[in-house]
Design a protein around this motif. Structure first.
Motif, short mmCIF file in Angstrom:
data_model
loop_
_atom_site.label_atom_id
_atom_site.label_comp_id
_atom_site.label_asym_id
_atom_site.label_seq_id
_atom_site.Cartn_x
_atom_site.Cartn_y
_atom_site.Cartn_z
N LEU A 138 37.71 37.69 33.95
CA LEU A 138 38.32 38.36 35.09
C LEU A 138 37.70 39.72 35.40
O LEU A 138 38.24 40.48 36.21
CB LEU A 138 39.82 38.52 34.85
CG LEU A 138 40.62 37.22 34.90
CD1 LEU A 138 42.08 37.48 34.60
CD2 LEU A 138 40.49 36.55 36.26
N THR A 143 37.10 40.21 39.16
CA THR A 143 38.33 40.37 39.95
C THR A 143 38.90 41.78 39.78
O THR A 143 39.39 42.37 40.73
CB THR A 143 39.35 39.31 39.51
OG1 THR A 143 38.79 38.04 39.77
CG2 THR A 143 40.64 39.45 40.27
N ARG A 144 38.78 42.31 38.58
CA ARG A 144 39.28 43.67 38.34
C ARG A 144 38.46 44.72 39.09
O ARG A 144 38.98 45.77 39.45
CB ARG A 144 39.26 43.99 36.84
CG ARG A 144 40.47 43.53 36.09
CD ARG A 144 40.57 44.27 34.76
NE ARG A 144 39.33 44.17 34.02
CZ ARG A 144 39.04 43.17 33.20
NH1 ARG A 144 39.88 42.19 33.04
NH2 ARG A 144 37.90 43.13 32.56
N THR A 177 48.66 43.44 46.17
CA THR A 177 49.15 42.70 45.00
C THR A 177 48.73 43.40 43.70
O THR A 177 49.53 43.54 42.77
CB THR A 177 48.57 41.27 45.01
OG1 THR A 177 48.95 40.65 46.22
CG2 THR A 177 49.09 40.47 43.84
N GLU A 178 47.46 43.84 43.69
CA GLU A 178 46.93 44.47 42.48
C GLU A 178 47.67 45.78 42.19
O GLU A 178 48.03 46.07 41.04
CB GLU A 178 45.43 44.73 42.71
CG GLU A 178 44.62 44.90 41.47
CD GLU A 178 44.85 43.80 40.46
OE1 GLU A 178 44.95 42.63 40.85
OE2 GLU A 178 44.95 44.13 39.25
N ARG A 220 51.09 45.20 40.81
CA ARG A 220 51.02 44.81 39.40
C ARG A 220 50.74 46.01 38.49
O ARG A 220 51.31 46.13 37.40
CB ARG A 220 49.93 43.77 39.20
CG ARG A 220 50.46 42.42 38.77
CD ARG A 220 49.51 41.34 39.14
NE ARG A 220 48.21 41.51 38.52
CZ ARG A 220 47.92 41.10 37.28
NH1 ARG A 220 48.85 40.52 36.55
NH2 ARG A 220 46.74 41.27 36.78
N SER A 222 53.28 47.35 35.68
CA SER A 222 52.85 47.43 34.28
C SER A 222 52.97 48.83 33.70
O SER A 222 53.11 48.99 32.49
CB SER A 222 51.40 46.98 34.13
OG SER A 222 51.19 45.75 34.75
N ASP A 270 53.07 39.94 34.45
CA ASP A 270 52.18 38.78 34.32
C ASP A 270 52.52 37.62 35.24
O ASP A 270 51.67 36.80 35.56
CB ASP A 270 52.23 38.26 32.88
CG ASP A 270 51.15 38.89 32.04
OD1 ASP A 270 50.37 39.67 32.62
OD2 ASP A 270 51.10 38.61 30.84
N ARG A 323 50.73 37.12 39.26
CA ARG A 323 49.28 37.16 39.41
C ARG A 323 48.91 36.74 40.82
O ARG A 323 49.64 35.98 41.47
CB ARG A 323 48.62 36.22 38.40
CG ARG A 323 48.90 36.63 36.97
CD ARG A 323 48.15 35.74 36.02
NE ARG A 323 48.46 34.34 36.23
CZ ARG A 323 47.65 33.35 35.93
NH1 ARG A 323 46.47 33.61 35.41
NH2 ARG A 323 48.01 32.10 36.13
N GLU A 370 43.78 25.48 36.65
CA GLU A 370 43.58 26.45 37.73
C GLU A 370 42.37 26.08 38.58
O GLU A 370 42.38 26.22 39.81
CB GLU A 370 43.43 27.86 37.16
CG GLU A 370 44.76 28.42 36.69
CD GLU A 370 44.66 29.83 36.16
OE1 GLU A 370 43.66 30.51 36.42
OE2 GLU A 370 45.60 30.25 35.47
#
Lengths: 285, 297
Positions: free
Chosen positions: A213, A216-217, B96-97, B100, B104, B212, B215, B271
């Motif tokens: 990932l 994506t990060r 979205t990121e 999150r 967190s 989590d 996502r 996935e």
């Protein structure tokens, strides 16, 4: 102390610059931002990792291998999944490129697992000049990024193929009239763009680590850099990457490091609200 | 086994709410919203915090989730709704990121990566688990039916007609005197509010949420559900959500038959299959099972 943040920002920006150039290059020719780019960072990083750690080769051939493998994966993905959608609108393309990214990342995850893997690079003590620390791998990466940028510039400015690519980006129908094969140029732009993303991924992996990932990060800062500079402009992508790097690092004086990528998000919102064409962009295109 | 089936049906009810929200934005109005997972998260956290910290009853925290989902929808869309679709896609993905990251890290509010547990559910603890699952399924079904009626009426109204006109040709809609930006903004907010409601239902049903769970992949799941069912058709959104769960759970069983796979590998395969099905559907069957009806204006 402030200078340290600036220096870190420039180093961070240099690692973002190569994928940002890749993104902007593909946009210039294909006219859409590809979300599949993120996965190709990981592809390049794993390709470099395999050559460097499994086969014990030095980093330079590993970087070249990362470029080639990510470029080829990019071309195959574009031919199979994205190109057949021509004329279906940018949102179908967005969905398909995100789906493509998920597939590629999961192939990485299937093959290598979720754990972080590091390159086999020698460890050196950080150099200190005037109270500012320079990490060895950071300096190497910065130099590598700089050389690659010069090569890309030279290629686009002086070679026939590079000029043909810019011609297609400027005016596809005029370029076609002059006998430039748009399919070949598209394939080449994707190869070069995704290859640069893979190379950027390998550089990041050599400095930190690789996992499925990782792309994506890094996606948000890369997009922010390319859009800030002006999508489609290569000098813009470099400039945008350095600015995003410096803003992200200096912001760490005020916010915890976990929020580094959130800084890119807010820069992105501000740029899109007030100057959506970016610094060096041309809205008319 | 019956708890498993009840659980799957309830989850597909949650997905149906998300798909109805996405249908409002993407299917009907043609706005790319990849922030679905973010609005889902915002709604779930609003419900969790509203009921555990503020002590709100379940119906009130669900209303709170709708309001908070809509509010975040307004914040995200206000600065970006005028932009080209692909820019909006980037911004919503980024949203979205950021959600999150906040979930967190802001431990004082969200309990960080530990997540929030002990979110009350209707009659939880007073009945057996099977009865609880049956009650939950009943409630979720009622909520989905209510949302479905709302969406169907909205889409078939003159208002919905404007939204569809904007999707098909924004220039024509504006030439007809419609303020396209305003309509798009409203459609985005309605969609985000429905996604927030989905979050509330999810949080109260499962009693536990953590960063989590939200996502970006959830957004892709719902895009797939909507594409299978029929983008633009509200019944298609609900049907697609059920079929999505069949695909998700079915692939789990198929993976168990493949020998020698680790847990990580079979999760990766599943996935990848979702991504593959989405690409194939978008290319060859973009209209889905239930095609959009009432196309004439």
């Amino acid at each position: 102390m402030f200078l340290q943040y600036i220096v870190n920002g420039i180093f961070y920006g240099a690692t973002l610059a190569l994928p940002a150039i890749g993104l902007t290059l593909i946009f210039a020719v294909l006219r859409f931002p590809t979300f599949a780019l993120a996965a190709h960072l990981a592809v390049g990083a794993y390709a470099g990792y395999v050559l460097n750690v499994w086969f014990g080769l030095p980093v330079v051939p590993s970087y070249v291998f990362a470029f080639i493998v990510a470029g080829l994966v990019g071309v195959v993905g574009d031919e199979v999944a994205v190109k057949p959608l021509d004329g279906r609108g940018s949102l179908s393309v967005a969905i398909v490129t995100i789906a493509l990214s998920i597939i590629i990342e999961n192939v990485m995850r299937f093959s290598f697992g979720n754990e972080l893997r590091g390159f086999d690079v020698p460890l050196y003590r950080d150099a200190v000049f005037g109270g500012v620390r320079f990490g060895f791998q950071q300096v190497i990466n910065f130099g590598a990024a700089l050389v690659i940028m010069l090569v890309v510039f030279g290629f686009l400015t002086f070679t026939t193929l590079g000029k043909a690519m810019r011609a297609v980006a400027d005016n596809p129908s005029l370029a076609a009239l002059r006998g430039i094969n748009p399919h070949f140029i598209r394939r080449f732009a994707v190869f070069l763009g995704m290859g640069l993303a893979g190379l950027g991924g390998a550089l990041i992996a050599a400095e930190t680590s690789v996992d499925p990932l990782m792309g994506t990060r890094t996606m948000l800062p890369i997009f922010a850099a390319a859009i800030l500079g002006g999508l489609g402009s290569i000098p813009g992508a470099v400039l945008g990457a350095i600015i995003i790097g410096i803003i992200s690092e200096t912001a760490l004086m005020f916010i915890p490091p976990t929020y580094r990528s959130a800084v890119s998000f807010f820069v992105l919102i501000i740029v899109l609200s007030f100057r959506p064409q970016g610094i060096l962009g041309d809205l008319k295109k | 086994m019956e708890n498993y089936i009840l659980g799957i049906l309830t989850t597909s009810g949650v997905y149906a709410l998300l798909a109805l929200g996405l249908n409002m934005t993407w299917g009907v109005t043609g706005i790319a919203n990849f922030g679905l997972a973010g609005f889902f998260a915002v709604g779930a956290y609003a419900a969790a915090i509203g009921s555990t910290v503020l002590g709100l009853p379940i119906w009130a925290s669900a209303l709170l989730s709708i309001a908070v989902g809509g509010l975040f929808g307004l914040l995200v869309s206000m600065s970006t709704i005028r932009l080209r679709g692909d820019y909006l896609a980037i911004v919503t993905l980024g949203f979205t990121e950021v959600i999150r990251l906040v979930a967190s890290n802001e431990t004082w509010l969200t309990k960080g990566t530990d997540g929030i547990s002990g979110i009350p559910g209707p009659f939880r603890g007073q009945v057996t688990p099977t009865e609880y699952n049956m009650i939950s399924l009943g409630i979720v079904t009622l909520v989905v039916i209510a949302a479905l009626i709302f969406c169907v009426r909205l889409v078939s109204s003159p208002y919905g007609r404007v939204l569809r006109a904007i999707r098909d040709d924004e220039g024509v809609a504006m030439a007809a005197g419609k303020n396209a930006t305003m309509f798009k903004l409203q459609a985005f907010v309605i969609g985000a509010a429905l996604m927030g409601l989905g979050g509330a239902v999810y949080a109260h049903y499962t009693s536990y949420i953590s960063p989590d769970l939200f996502r970006p992949l959830i957004s892709i799941y719902i895009f797939l559900a909507l594409t299978i069912g029929g983008s633009g058709n509200n019944f298609g959104a609900v049907l697609g959500s059920i079929l999505l769960l069949v695909l998700l759970e079915g692939s789990r069983f198929v993976m168990e038959w493949v020998p020698g796979l680790t847990g990580v590998q079979s999760a990766a395969m599943r996935e990848a299959i979702i991504g593959l099905v989405l690409i194939v559907m978008t290319r060859f069957a973009a209209q889905g099972i239930l095609r959009e009806r009432n196309k004439q204006y």
